[in-house]
Design an enzyme around this catalytic site. Sequence first.
Site, PDB file in Angstrom:
ATOM      1  N   LYS A 106      -0.461 -20.588  -1.978  1.00  0.00           N
ATOM      2  CA  LYS A 106       0.443 -19.635  -2.620  1.00  0.00           C
ATOM      3  C   LYS A 106       0.807 -20.190  -3.983  1.00  0.00           C
ATOM      4  O   LYS A 106       0.783 -21.407  -4.192  1.00  0.00           O
ATOM      5  CB  LYS A 106       1.716 -19.459  -1.776  1.00  0.00           C
ATOM      6  CG  LYS A 106       2.415 -18.151  -2.026  1.00  0.00           C
ATOM      7  CD  LYS A 106       1.744 -17.010  -1.288  1.00  0.00           C
ATOM      8  CE  LYS A 106       2.429 -15.698  -1.543  1.00  0.00           C
ATOM      9  NZ  LYS A 106       1.919 -14.657  -0.637  1.00  0.00           N
ATOM     10  N   GLY A 217      10.840   1.809   4.265  1.00  0.00           N
ATOM     11  CA  GLY A 217      10.165   1.385   3.028  1.00  0.00           C
ATOM     12  C   GLY A 217       9.046   2.368   2.743  1.00  0.00           C
ATOM     13  O   GLY A 217       8.160   2.565   3.580  1.00  0.00           O
ATOM     14  N   GLY A 219       6.969   2.299  -0.055  1.00  0.00           N
ATOM     15  CA  GLY A 219       6.207   1.763  -1.186  1.00  0.00           C
ATOM     16  C   GLY A 219       4.739   1.760  -0.828  1.00  0.00           C
ATOM     17  O   GLY A 219       4.262   2.621  -0.083  1.00  0.00           O
ATOM     18  N   ASN A 220       4.012   0.772  -1.312  1.00  0.00           N
ATOM     19  CA  ASN A 220       2.572   0.735  -1.064  1.00  0.00           C
ATOM     20  C   ASN A 220       2.254   0.701   0.431  1.00  0.00           C
ATOM     21  O   ASN A 220       1.498   1.537   0.935  1.00  0.00           O
ATOM     22  CB  ASN A 220       1.959  -0.473  -1.781  1.00  0.00           C
ATOM     23  CG  ASN A 220       0.501  -0.661  -1.435  1.00  0.00           C
ATOM     24  OD1 ASN A 220       0.167  -1.384  -0.503  1.00  0.00           O
ATOM     25  ND2 ASN A 220      -0.374   0.030  -2.125  1.00  0.00           N
ATOM     26  N   GLY A 222       4.341   1.108   3.192  1.00  0.00           N
ATOM     27  CA  GLY A 222       4.983   2.163   3.974  1.00  0.00           C
ATOM     28  C   GLY A 222       4.360   3.526   3.751  1.00  0.00           C
ATOM     29  O   GLY A 222       4.152   4.283   4.705  1.00  0.00           O
ATOM     30  N   TYR A 223       4.021   3.838   2.504  1.00  0.00           N
ATOM     31  CA  TYR A 223       3.441   5.156   2.235  1.00  0.00           C
ATOM     32  C   TYR A 223       2.111   5.298   2.972  1.00  0.00           C
ATOM     33  O   TYR A 223       1.872   6.300   3.659  1.00  0.00           O
ATOM     34  CB  TYR A 223       3.241   5.389   0.728  1.00  0.00           C
ATOM     35  CG  TYR A 223       2.444   6.649   0.480  1.00  0.00           C
ATOM     36  CD1 TYR A 223       2.994   7.899   0.781  1.00  0.00           C
ATOM     37  CD2 TYR A 223       1.130   6.595   0.034  1.00  0.00           C
ATOM     38  CE1 TYR A 223       2.248   9.069   0.620  1.00  0.00           C
ATOM     39  CE2 TYR A 223       0.376   7.748  -0.124  1.00  0.00           C
ATOM     40  CZ  TYR A 223       0.945   8.987   0.163  1.00  0.00           C
ATOM     41  OH  TYR A 223       0.204  10.137   0.019  1.00  0.00           O
TER      42      TYR A 223
HETATM   43  P1  NAD Z   1       6.672  -1.954  -2.649  1.00  0.00           P
HETATM   44  O1  NAD Z   1       7.527  -2.550  -3.699  1.00  0.00           O
HETATM   45  O2  NAD Z   1       5.538  -1.057  -3.038  1.00  0.00           O
HETATM   46  O3  NAD Z   1       7.583  -1.085  -1.642  1.00  0.00           O
HETATM   47  C1  NAD Z   1       8.749  -1.556  -1.076  1.00  0.00           C
HETATM   48  C2  NAD Z   1       9.536  -0.344  -0.544  1.00  0.00           C
HETATM   49  O4  NAD Z   1      10.666  -0.825   0.175  1.00  0.00           O
HETATM   50  C3  NAD Z   1      10.076   0.572  -1.618  1.00  0.00           C
HETATM   51  O5  NAD Z   1       9.945   1.907  -1.175  1.00  0.00           O
HETATM   52  C4  NAD Z   1      11.562   0.198  -1.699  1.00  0.00           C
HETATM   53  O6  NAD Z   1      12.389   1.283  -2.128  1.00  0.00           O
HETATM   54  C5  NAD Z   1      11.835  -0.141  -0.263  1.00  0.00           C
HETATM   55  N1  NAD Z   1      13.007  -0.997  -0.080  1.00  0.00           N
HETATM   56  C6  NAD Z   1      13.430  -2.056  -0.836  1.00  0.00           C
HETATM   57  N2  NAD Z   1      14.577  -2.547  -0.339  1.00  0.00           N
HETATM   58  C7  NAD Z   1      14.868  -1.815   0.752  1.00  0.00           C
HETATM   59  C8  NAD Z   1      15.929  -1.831   1.694  1.00  0.00           C
HETATM   60  N3  NAD Z   1      16.914  -2.720   1.582  1.00  0.00           N
HETATM   61  N4  NAD Z   1      15.905  -0.919   2.690  1.00  0.00           N
HETATM   62  C9  NAD Z   1      14.914  -0.017   2.794  1.00  0.00           C
HETATM   63  N5  NAD Z   1      13.907   0.061   1.930  1.00  0.00           N
HETATM   64  C10 NAD Z   1      13.889  -0.823   0.923  1.00  0.00           C
HETATM   65  O7  NAD Z   1       6.170  -3.175  -1.763  1.00  0.00           O
HETATM   66  P2  NAD Z   1       4.939  -3.239  -0.754  1.00  0.00           P
HETATM   67  O8  NAD Z   1       3.756  -3.767  -1.453  1.00  0.00           O
HETATM   68  O9  NAD Z   1       4.831  -1.948  -0.010  1.00  0.00           O
HETATM   69  O10 NAD Z   1       5.431  -4.400   0.230  1.00  0.00           O
HETATM   70  C11 NAD Z   1       6.379  -4.167   1.272  1.00  0.00           C
HETATM   71  C12 NAD Z   1       6.381  -5.350   2.207  1.00  0.00           C
HETATM   72  O11 NAD Z   1       5.074  -5.575   2.716  1.00  0.00           O
HETATM   73  C13 NAD Z   1       6.800  -6.684   1.594  1.00  0.00           C
HETATM   74  O12 NAD Z   1       7.456  -7.444   2.580  1.00  0.00           O
HETATM   75  C14 NAD Z   1       5.468  -7.338   1.273  1.00  0.00           C
HETATM   76  O13 NAD Z   1       5.581  -8.752   1.198  1.00  0.00           O
HETATM   77  C15 NAD Z   1       4.653  -6.908   2.459  1.00  0.00           C
HETATM   78  N6  NAD Z   1       3.216  -6.961   2.249  1.00  0.00           N
HETATM   79  C16 NAD Z   1       2.609  -6.199   1.308  1.00  0.00           C
HETATM   80  C17 NAD Z   1       1.229  -6.255   1.151  1.00  0.00           C
HETATM   81  C18 NAD Z   1       0.517  -5.382   0.160  1.00  0.00           C
HETATM   82  O14 NAD Z   1      -0.723  -5.406   0.157  1.00  0.00           O
HETATM   83  N7  NAD Z   1       1.201  -4.590  -0.655  1.00  0.00           N
HETATM   84  C19 NAD Z   1       0.465  -7.133   1.944  1.00  0.00           C
HETATM   85  C20 NAD Z   1       1.114  -7.906   2.900  1.00  0.00           C
HETATM   86  C21 NAD Z   1       2.489  -7.802   3.048  1.00  0.00           C
END
Ligand code: NAD
Length: 415
Positions: A106, A217, A219-220, A222-223
């Site tokens: 990391k 959530g 975001g990426n 969750g959507y």
């Molecule tokens: P993102 O920034 O695209 O989305 C995060 C979402 O969470 C947003 O909709 C935001 O409004 C919401 N959010 C933030 N704080 C919140 C709260 N207190 N309550 C409810 N919703 C809240 O991020 P992402 O890439 O979707 O990542 C989300 C999680 O998944 C993180 O923990 C990240 O480490 C993990 N993750 C992501 C990936 C990836 O490929 N993107 C891979 C492994 C793990």
Amino acid sequence: MAAELNPYQMAVKQLEHVARLIDLDTGILEILKKPKREIIVHLPVKMDTGEIKVFTGYRVHHNDARGPFKGGIRYHPNVNLDEVRALAMWMTWKTSVMDLPYGGAKGGVTCNPKEMSRGELERLTRRYTYAIREFIGPYVDIPAPDVYTNPQTMAWIADTYSGLQGRWEPGVVTAKPIEIGGSQGRTEATGLGTMITAREAVKKLGLSKPITVAVQGFGNVGYYAAYFSHQWGYKVVAVSDSKGGIYNPDGLNPEAVMEHKRKTRSVVGYPGARNISNEELLELDVTILVPAAIEGVITEKNADKIKAKVISEGANGPTTPEADKILHEKGIVVVPDILANAGGVTCSYFEWVQALTREWWTKEEVFQKLENKMVKAFEEVYKIYKERNVDMRTAAYIIAVSRVARAMQLRGIWP
Ligand code: NAD
């Protein structure tokens, strides 16, 4: 009262717990507790004002017994050595449980990217790449994005590294833009993987239709978890973001909700749904709950109120160890983060293979390969879960740590 553990101390404690369960050689345990290498660099960057600021950056190599180091780079004001150490160790377990030919690493830079211009971020990224150039490479250590870094950041790293090598090296980072050697399907991969593992858990439990889903959530991750659930005929009854959530027992269309979020910057207020809080969303009576936002949302305070049959951890660390125990006793299947959100790193591996061979796969091929990898890893973890009567997280760690230990033994890293 005992002081709270920092992430690295927590990661070591988890490792020690699994070591006892698998009777791990004490020498190997001692090696695994510490990263193989820790790089700290100080990065002078010219800011837009003309002033020179010096940022601190890290790259931690935890273990490479199973292949080159792999892990993201984070830009955040809270980045510190112990956090990066923990995240590097967790990457070793994630690549191992997925049986990817990688180790764990990391990186991060302590900075506030929200207050920096694009030019400043580019100069910082190039300076960081230059500083760690001897420790990264397609067969050495392959970084990827993490919090507040993205495909553009990866493009700058690939360009800087390649410039130093005198040839284009797209295999040095993953999650690049498609136009310069990124993979089809990388954007969707994590959310899709989260739902594939949730679907497998639902099958094991023999749960019947309708399958209902709540996603925290939007975001990426969750959507796409919601999007694929909807595609498969599951009923997505609730989603949320940092401003709050929405609920409709008849089901939501994730694409339409995203359209609303694009216009209003939140899912809240979506017509035809009732607004609910993030806390209420977690306690809904659904088949599958997907925490896909932040860490530490399922705790000893609310674990007892959770009614979902399956929890698939899209986010990293959404469940505390105390909550884990309660959920296991209630018979809820928790697909742990190192498995449930490993679709992203798995697709990164596909991108790396494509970049090294210069042969590009269609999105359908990528999704099929992802499906195969996720189902295989899920089956392996589920088998240990049943055989040893431990929770799914412990089962995943048993597999991950055993594989790394075996590789170390075979290679003679420890006799
Ligand atoms: P993102 O920034 O695209 O989305 C995060 C979402 O969470 C947003 O909709 C935001 O409004 C919401 N959010 C933030 N704080 C919140 C709260 N207190 N309550 C409810 N919703 C809240 O991020 P992402 O890439 O979707 O990542 C989300 C999680 O998944 C993180 O923990 C990240 O480490 C993990 N993750 C992501 C990936 C990836 O490929 N993107 C891979 C492994 C793990």
